[in-house]
Enzyme design. Structure first.
Site, mmCIF file in Angstrom:
data_model
loop_
_atom_site.group_PDB
_atom_site.id
_atom_site.type_symbol
_atom_site.label_atom_id
_atom_site.label_comp_id
_atom_site.label_asym_id
_atom_site.label_seq_id
_atom_site.Cartn_x
_atom_site.Cartn_y
_atom_site.Cartn_z
ATOM 1 N N LYS A 278 0.649 -1.164 0.354
ATOM 2 C CA LYS A 278 0.048 -0.105 -0.101
ATOM 3 C C LYS A 278 0.655 1.143 -0.330
ATOM 4 O O LYS A 278 1.528 1.560 0.715
ATOM 5 C CB LYS A 278 -0.807 -0.063 0.964
ATOM 6 C CG LYS A 278 -1.962 -0.902 0.615
ATOM 7 C CD LYS A 278 -3.148 -0.177 2.497
ATOM 8 C CE LYS A 278 -4.173 -0.645 2.099
ATOM 9 N NZ LYS A 278 -5.514 -0.859 3.060
ATOM 10 N N GLU A 363 -20.298 -7.918 8.710
ATOM 11 C CA GLU A 363 -21.060 -7.208 9.329
ATOM 12 C C GLU A 363 -22.030 -8.119 10.531
ATOM 13 O O GLU A 363 -22.826 -8.408 11.140
ATOM 14 C CB GLU A 363 -21.688 -6.354 8.890
ATOM 15 C CG GLU A 363 -20.772 -5.035 8.514
ATOM 16 C CD GLU A 363 -20.349 -5.481 7.005
ATOM 17 O OE1 GLU A 363 -19.443 -4.219 7.064
ATOM 18 O OE2 GLU A 363 -20.633 -6.387 6.761
ATOM 19 N N ARG A 391 -26.359 -4.168 6.025
ATOM 20 C CA ARG A 391 -25.811 -5.528 5.424
ATOM 21 C C ARG A 391 -25.975 -7.085 6.881
ATOM 22 O O ARG A 391 -25.692 -8.645 6.889
ATOM 23 C CB ARG A 391 -24.323 -5.305 5.576
ATOM 24 C CG ARG A 391 -23.674 -4.751 4.535
ATOM 25 C CD ARG A 391 -22.505 -5.187 4.096
ATOM 26 N NE ARG A 391 -22.273 -5.959 2.759
ATOM 27 C CZ ARG A 391 -20.636 -6.297 2.379
ATOM 28 N NH1 ARG A 391 -20.163 -5.720 3.086
ATOM 29 N NH2 ARG A 391 -20.863 -7.149 1.423
#
Length: 615
Positions: A278, A363, A391
């Site tokens: 990253k 979730e 979700r």
């Protein structure tokens, strides 16, 4: 300035370049990315890490006929640049500009719109299955980050894909070194070898020869698995029915091109594991990729300079309260589905590490996990964005509400969220929460009320939700302590004539401004459920027009609760519901978005004046 990048307006232009030119193109893309995002804000670290991968994908695959499906979508800026949207990057995440995530309406190269995690494999598998039904040779590729692999939906899709024999390629972009050891030349060589036709032919040939000798066939398979397991962590994906390849260096353009070219010729489900960094190419992002994940505008030379906060955000208020309440009650546990920083939990995680649970991008699991802890006498506080709570709706109803468990939800990003757009807007929570039995739903109008509501919700022995917006409030001073408010009680904030404005949460401030021009009564409703029915009925009896206002969709929202209350008591009165319209609202500046929805003070005033004229 950009010798090669200026020549690439589409993947067709990219495929005309010589392989030796591609490292230079990667350098120019990184330079453009840093320059562009520093002026617009957006996701930086993740996009810097996928430069070579994106180049290789559009070089090897015949896009857009071959389908690229990006998970979450915050790693697609290079994809947008290479597919004809480089000039539009100056409007990134702005109203009327291009979205920060893939969007089907924006380009034929954006094959699937996304903003939430762990959906790419399912969508790409659906496309691969469709291609197979058509008898097409088109390929489908899902590009998923290692964080998104913590989502159960990704594994549901893997399980299904392994049994379907569709021509699907899943690329795991392992950008945190969280799955594999550092890769080297040996792993790159083995990955290239295992993706080649020779290896595949030998394996299939050996199977046909050994079919007559089942014990030998089983022995050969076990030997192959164990040999591969010694150098690659792919056993799990092989068990799902995928041919696992990798890990390889995701910044080595030649290895990527060779491996992807070989994989494109293979049949059935393939799994490529790449390792990237990253923030690669921008030293400040390499040093702190989390800080540069989602960034505001910044000076590229000095980097992001933190500005002293003039007032706390709602997120910070929650984080401070969480630490104070945890110190007062050892039964408090904090749970987040991979949103520690975004939800304001770093200090809590540091101070109370044994009571802090980051369950990953999961979730559904987060809510049922919280339910399990509540069954054992703990008091779970689930910190979650409104858009992500959607979700886990079944778990909210089935595992928490039906059992009336004391799970508290600190719901951040309620309402519109600005530049992140429709996929991240919390437009529906008041509607989908208030219809659930046993739920208590609160919406604070200011910073101090937010803290009081958090304490109130925590003290209740049933499911509760405190829903607050992104960013700062009207600037009310927060009183420390754990004071509560009376459940289900609203308050009159301004007395007026003829018109009663019933405001929920963030809409109180503009409602008060509009009321000054209208001489209207304003009520801070505080609770969406239970309503202060006595006060609602009083307002209806004392006024000619009742106006409800909320930063939530009008359909089924807080205004609907008021209408139901009045209808239940047989009261007929002129009603005006103000809120978010029945449409998905795209990205923009939050203040301007509210004005466009007539939810600023001027818009509220205009809407009410028009309603009074009709009446």
């Amino acid at each position: 300035m950009y010798t090669l990048l200026d020549t690439v307006q589409s993947p067709e232009d990219l495929r005309k370049l010589d392989r030796a030119q591609l490292p230079q193109l990667a350098d120019e893309l990184r330079e453009f990315l840093v320059e562009s995002v520093s002026k617009t804000g957006g996701h930086l670290s993740s996009n810097l890490g996928t430069v070579e991968l994106t180049i290789a994908l559009h070089t090897v695959f015949n896009t857009p006929q071959d389908k690229l499906v990006w998970d979450v979508g915050h790693q697609t800026y290079v994809h947008k640049i290479l597919t004809g949207r480089r000039a539009a990057m100056s409007s990134l995440r702005m109203q009327g500009g291009i979205a920060g995530f893939p969007k089907r309406e924006e380009s034929p190269y954006d094959t699937f719109g996304t903003g939430h995690s762990s959906t790419s494999i399912s969508a790409a598998l659906g496309m691969a299955a469709a291609a197979k039904l058509r008898g097409s040779e088109e390929r489908a590729v899902a590009i998923i980050g290692d964080g998104a692999m913590t989502g159960g939906m990704a594994f549901e899709a893997l399980n299904n894909a392994g049994a379907m024999d569709a021509n699907l390629l899943v690329i795991l972009n392992d950008n945190d070194m969280s799955i594999s050891r550092p890769v080297g030349a040996l792993n790159n060589y083995l990955a290239k070898l295992m993706s080649g036709r020779f290896y595949t032919a030998v394996r299939k040939g050996s199977e046909s020869v050994l079919k007559g000798m089942p014990p030998m066939l089983e022995f050969a398979k076990r030997t192959e698995e164990h040999l591969k397991g010694m150098v690659i962590p792919g056993t799990m994906f092989e068990e799902f029915g995928f041919n696992y390849i990798g890990p390889i260096d995701g910044h080595d353009i030649n290895v990527l091109l060779d491996t992807l070219s070989n994989i494109r010729k293979l049949e059935g489900p393939q799994f490529l594991h790449i390792v990237t960094q990253k923030g690669k190419g921008y030293d400040k992002a390499e040093e702190d990729c989390l800080l540069y994940h989602g960034v505001p505008k910044f000076d590229r030379n000095s980097g992001i300079v933190a500005k002293p906060s003039q007032q706390p955000t709602y997120t910070q208020i929650f984080g401070d309260w969480l630490c104070d309440m945890a110190a007062a009650d050892e039964k408090l546990v904090g749970i987040t589905p991979a949103m520690c920083e975004g939800s304001g939990m770093p200090e809590f995680a540091e101070k109370f590490p044994l009571r802090y649970f980051d369950v990953g991008i999961a979730e559904q699991h987060a809510l049922t996990f919280a339910a399990g802890m509540a069954c054992e006498g703990y008091k779970p506080v689930v910190a979650i964005y409104s858009t992500f709570l959607q979700r886990a709706y079944d778990q909210l109803i089935h595992d928490i509400a039906i059992q009336n468990l004391p799970v508290m939800f600190a719901i951040d990003r309620g309402g519109l969220v600005g530049a992140d757009g429709a996929t991240h807007a919390g437009s529906f929570d008041l509607s989908f929460l208030r219809c659930i039995p046993n739920m208590t739903v609160m919406a604070p109008a200011d910073e101090n009320e937010c803290r009081q509501m958090l304490s109130t919700a925590y003290q209740m022995n049933s499911p509760t939700a405190v829903r607050y917006p992104r960013g700062t409030g009207p600037g009310v001073t927060v009183q420390l302590g754990l004071a509560t408010i009376e459940v289900g009680k609203a308050e009159v904030r301004r007395a007026g004539k003829k018109i009663a404005i019933l405001a929920f949460g963030s809409m109180l401030a503009p409602a008060l401004q509009a009321a000054e021009q209208l001489d209207a009564t304003v009520v801070n409703m505080r609770f969406v459920k239970p309503l202060d029915e006595a006060l609602v009925l009083r307002m209806a009896s004392e006024h000619e027009l009742v106006v409800t206002i909320e930063e939530n969709t009008i359909q089924g929202g807080a205004g609907s609760a008021i209408a139901e209350c009045l209808a239940q008591h047989g009261i007929r009165i002129s009603l005006l519901h103000l809120g978010l319209p029945d449409q998905f609202i795209e990205q923009g500046e939050h203040k301007k978005m509210l004005a466009d929805c007539a939810l600023d003070a001027a818009g509220i005033q205009r809407s009410i004046q028009a309603a009074t004229l009709r009446n």
